[in-house]
Design a protein around this motif. Structure first.
Motif, mmCIF file in Angstrom:
data_model
loop_
_atom_site.group_PDB
_atom_site.id
_atom_site.type_symbol
_atom_site.label_atom_id
_atom_site.label_comp_id
_atom_site.label_asym_id
_atom_site.label_seq_id
_atom_site.Cartn_x
_atom_site.Cartn_y
_atom_site.Cartn_z
ATOM 1 N N GLN A 1 0.831 -1.188 0.000
ATOM 2 C CA GLN A 1 0.000 0.000 0.000
ATOM 3 C C GLN A 1 0.869 1.242 0.000
ATOM 4 O O GLN A 1 1.768 1.375 0.817
ATOM 5 N N GLN B 1 0.387 4.830 0.799
ATOM 6 C CA GLN B 1 -0.567 5.762 1.363
ATOM 7 C C GLN B 1 0.097 7.101 1.595
ATOM 8 O O GLN B 1 1.250 7.170 2.016
ATOM 9 N N THR B 2 -0.649 8.143 1.320
ATOM 10 C CA THR B 2 -0.177 9.487 1.601
ATOM 11 C C THR B 2 -1.309 10.259 2.246
ATOM 12 O O THR B 2 -2.470 9.884 2.152
ATOM 13 N N LEU C 1 -8.858 4.886 5.333
ATOM 14 C CA LEU C 1 -8.265 6.044 4.668
ATOM 15 C C LEU C 1 -7.227 6.733 5.543
ATOM 16 O O LEU C 1 -7.443 6.896 6.743
ATOM 17 N N PRO C 2 -6.126 7.193 4.948
ATOM 18 C CA PRO C 2 -5.197 8.020 5.710
ATOM 19 C C PRO C 2 -5.817 9.408 5.894
ATOM 20 O O PRO C 2 -6.391 9.965 4.951
ATOM 21 N N ARG D 1 -5.073 6.336 10.527
ATOM 22 C CA ARG D 1 -5.975 5.597 9.628
ATOM 23 C C ARG D 1 -7.414 5.772 10.114
ATOM 24 O O ARG D 1 -7.747 5.422 11.237
ATOM 25 N N THR E 1 4.268 0.712 11.116
ATOM 26 C CA THR E 1 3.456 0.333 9.968
ATOM 27 C C THR E 1 3.190 -1.158 10.070
ATOM 28 O O THR E 1 3.762 -1.844 10.908
ATOM 29 N N TRP F 1 -1.160 -1.739 6.592
ATOM 30 C CA TRP F 1 -1.157 -0.280 6.732
ATOM 31 C C TRP F 1 0.282 0.212 6.652
ATOM 32 O O TRP F 1 1.077 -0.037 7.549
ATOM 33 N N MET G 1 1.536 3.459 6.370
ATOM 34 C CA MET G 1 1.843 4.858 6.644
ATOM 35 C C MET G 1 1.954 5.114 8.146
ATOM 36 O O MET G 1 1.001 4.872 8.878
#
Length: 156
Positions: free
Chosen positions: A27, A29-30, A56-57, A120, A138, A142, A144
């Protein structure tokens, strides 16, 4: 023949990466570098109206409106909980993994504090939603790291 083989290989590579990204195996994610409560509130409305359910981040901030004075032990360790007012009459539960965070003894946040959270956002139901992964670590699903800033002090 050579050009069609290159296109086939490129297409397969795109399909494999898409599958990996969508399966949770990898993943990327940002999140916004600044607090974005309006984006969070829009995502929350989408989820409450039956939209997507993927985690969602998020990057939110606001005033702390409630704190659980005792840490709770769950199957994944010790956690501290507090609620932050993100505007529009909405407060959201923040879950802090105390085993993973570099922070003092719980509670290190108090009602009235100003907080900024990266983590998250999960939505299971209207009364089962919140922001977790607020620590530096992390995981397989997940990718991030998160953090919590309370009155200018960063905990991760």
């Amino acid at each position: 023949m050579r050009q069609s083989t290159a296109w086939l290989i490129r297409g397969l590579a795109v399909a494999i990466m898409s599958t990996l990204l969508n399966s949770g195996c990898a993943q990327a994610q940002t999140v916004s570098s600044v607090c974005d409560d309006s984006a969070f509130l829009a995502a929350q409305r989408t989820f409450e109206n039956g939209g997507g359910r993927e985690d969602l981040p998020v990057h939110v901030c606001g005033r702390v409106v409630a704190v659980s004075s005792r840490a709770k032990h769950t199957r994944s360790g010790w956690h501290g909980y507090f609620y932050v007012d993100v505007g529009s009459g909405v407060s959201i539960r923040i879950v802090s993994d105390l085993d993973e965070m570099n922070a003092p003894e719980w509670p290190w946040v108090a009602k009235g504090d100003q907080a900024e959270i990266v983590g998250r956002y999960y939505y299971d139901a209207p009364r089962r939603q919140g922001i977790d992964w607020t620590h530096h670590g992390t995981g397989r699903h997940w990718g991030m790291p998160g953090y919590v800033v309370v009155n200018g002090t960063k905990y991760q």
